[in-house]
Design an enzyme around this catalytic site. Structure first.
Site, PDB file in Angstrom:
ATOM      1  N   HIS A  23       0.847  -1.207   0.000  1.00 49.04           N
ATOM      2  CA  HIS A  23       0.000   0.000   0.000  1.00 49.04           C
ATOM      3  C   HIS A  23       0.881   1.256   0.000  1.00 49.04           C
ATOM      4  CE1 HIS A  23      -3.087  -2.561   2.381  1.00 49.04           C
ATOM      5  NE2 HIS A  23      -3.588  -2.396   1.168  1.00 49.04           N
ATOM      6  N   LYS A  47     -16.986  -7.052   7.879  1.00 46.51           N
ATOM      7  CA  LYS A  47     -16.038  -7.980   8.482  1.00 46.51           C
ATOM      8  C   LYS A  47     -15.415  -7.382   9.749  1.00 46.51           C
ATOM      9  CE  LYS A  47     -12.928  -6.605   4.803  1.00 46.51           C
ATOM     10  NZ  LYS A  47     -12.258  -6.925   3.593  1.00 46.51           N
ATOM     11  N   ARG A  96      -2.071  -6.427  -8.068  1.00 45.65           N
ATOM     12  CA  ARG A  96      -0.877  -7.237  -7.785  1.00 45.65           C
ATOM     13  C   ARG A  96      -0.733  -8.354  -8.804  1.00 45.65           C
ATOM     14  NH1 ARG A  96      -2.968  -8.083  -1.811  1.00 45.65           N
ATOM     15  NH2 ARG A  96      -4.774  -8.259  -3.159  1.00 45.65           N
ATOM     16  N   SER A 134      -2.963  -7.641   3.285  1.00 45.91           N
ATOM     17  CA  SER A 134      -3.214  -7.438   4.720  1.00 45.91           C
ATOM     18  C   SER A 134      -3.664  -8.759   5.336  1.00 45.91           C
ATOM     19  CB  SER A 134      -4.306  -6.393   4.924  1.00 45.91           C
ATOM     20  OG  SER A 134      -3.917  -5.164   4.384  1.00 45.91           O
TER      21      SER A 134
HETATM   22  O1  PNS Z   1      -9.055  -2.635   0.410  1.00 42.01           O
HETATM   23  P1  PNS Z   1     -10.353  -3.181  -0.129  1.00 42.01           P
HETATM   24  O2  PNS Z   1     -11.129  -3.861   0.984  1.00 42.01           O
HETATM   25  O3  PNS Z   1     -10.166  -4.053  -1.344  1.00 42.01           O
HETATM   26  O4  PNS Z   1     -11.221  -1.891  -0.605  1.00 42.01           O
HETATM   27  C1  PNS Z   1     -12.518  -2.050  -1.133  1.00 42.01           C
HETATM   28  C2  PNS Z   1     -13.209  -0.671  -1.301  1.00 42.01           C
HETATM   29  C3  PNS Z   1     -13.195   0.101  -0.012  1.00 42.01           C
HETATM   30  C4  PNS Z   1     -12.493   0.114  -2.369  1.00 42.01           C
HETATM   31  C5  PNS Z   1     -14.669  -0.949  -1.774  1.00 42.01           C
HETATM   32  O5  PNS Z   1     -15.263  -1.890  -0.942  1.00 42.01           O
HETATM   33  C6  PNS Z   1     -15.540   0.304  -1.805  1.00 42.01           C
HETATM   34  O6  PNS Z   1     -15.323   1.187  -2.585  1.00 42.01           O
HETATM   35  N1  PNS Z   1     -16.549   0.374  -0.906  1.00 42.01           N
HETATM   36  C7  PNS Z   1     -17.404   1.526  -0.746  1.00 42.01           C
HETATM   37  C8  PNS Z   1     -18.846   1.232  -1.128  1.00 42.01           C
HETATM   38  C9  PNS Z   1     -19.024   1.344  -2.614  1.00 42.01           C
HETATM   39  O7  PNS Z   1     -18.852   2.385  -3.229  1.00 42.01           O
HETATM   40  N2  PNS Z   1     -19.382   0.199  -3.230  1.00 42.01           N
HETATM   41  C10 PNS Z   1     -19.535   0.080  -4.647  1.00 42.01           C
HETATM   42  C11 PNS Z   1     -18.170  -0.162  -5.280  1.00 42.01           C
HETATM   43  S1  PNS Z   1     -18.347  -0.682  -6.907  1.00 42.01           S
END
Ligand code: PNS
Length: 171
Positions: A23, A47, A96, A134
Site C-alpha cells: 500500500h 467484516k 498485484r 493485509s
Molecule cells: O481494500 P479493499 O477492501 O479491497 O477496498 C474495497 C473498497 C473500499 C475500495 C470498496 O469496498 C468500496 O469502494 N466500498 C465503498 C462502497 C461502494 O462504493 N461500493 C460500490 C463499489 S463498486
C-alpha cells in the site's frame, strides 16, 4: 475547455487493515502522479477488523507525515459520491496479480456507471510487494511468522501490542 484539469485530486480507498508496504509503495507513487492524494479508509465494513478505523488512520498518518500532498481520512457510503464531494476525479487502485483483476474490473465498471466523470487509475504493484496482502500478513503474524519488511515498522509494533492484549485477555 476540455483538457487536463489543473488540480487533480485522487482518492486511494481501501480497508488498510493494516497498511502494508505494498500500500505504502502505491501511496508514494500516487503522490507523484496527482496534485492531492486522499487515502481513505472504508468505515462501514461488515467484516471484523483487526484495527479500529481510528487506529488505522493513526498508522497511515504516521507513514505519510512527510508527504505534504497526502491526506488520510475515512468514508461511508458510495465511494464515487465521496469522491465527488471532495472534487476528486480519480480513484487509485493497485493490481498485484491477475487474481485481483476481476474484482477490480467489476468495481471500476460499476463506479464508472455510477459516475462516468470519475476515472479509476490502476498502478501495478512492484514485483517485490506483489504477494503481500493485509489478510496474509495478519495470518502469518498470528501464527508466529516473521512479517518484517512486509509492513512499516510502526505497524509491526502495533501488531505485537495487539497480540499481547489478546493473549492477556485470553489468560
Ligand atoms: O481494500 P479493499 O477492501 O479491497 O477496498 C474495497 C473498497 C473500499 C475500495 C470498496 O469496498 C468500496 O469502494 N466500498 C465503498 C462502497 C461502494 O462504493 N461500493 C460500490 C463499489 S463498486
Amino acid at each position: 475547455m476540455p483538457g487536463k484539469p489543473s488540480n487533480v485530486v485522487a482518492i486511494y480507498p481501501g480497508s488498510f487493515d493494516p497498511i502494508t508496504n505494498g500500500h505504502l509503495d502505491l501511496i508514494q507513487r500516487g503522490s507523484r502522479l496527482f496534485d492531492r492524494l486522499i487515502v481513505s479508509i472504508l468505515r462501514n465494513e461488515t467484516k471484523q477488523p483487526l484495527f479500529t478505523v481510528e487506529e488505522r488512520i493513526e498508522m497511515l498518518r504516521e507513514v505519510v507525515q512527510n508527504y505534504p500532498n497526502i491526506e488520510v481520512a475515512s468514508f461511508n457510503g458510495l465511494l464515487v459520491d465521496y469522491a465527488a464531494a471532495h472534487e476528486a476525479t480519480v480513484l487509485l487502485r493497485g493490481i498485484r496479480a491477475i487474481s485481483d483483476y476481476e474484482y477490480e474490473l467489476q468495481m471500476a465498471l460499476m463506479n464508472r456507471r455510477l459516475r462516468p466523470e470519475i476515472e479509476t487509475v490502476f498502478l501495478l504493484a512492484q514485483e517485490a510487494y506483489s504477494f503481500i496482502s493485509s489478510r496474509l500478513v495478519k495470518e502469518v503474524f498470528s501464527l508466529g511468522g516473521d512479517i518484517s519488511g512486509l509492513v512499516p515498522p510502526g505497524v509491526e509494533a502495533r501488531m505485537r501490542r495487539q497480540l499481547l492484549k489478546t493473549i492477556k485477555k485470553e489468560a
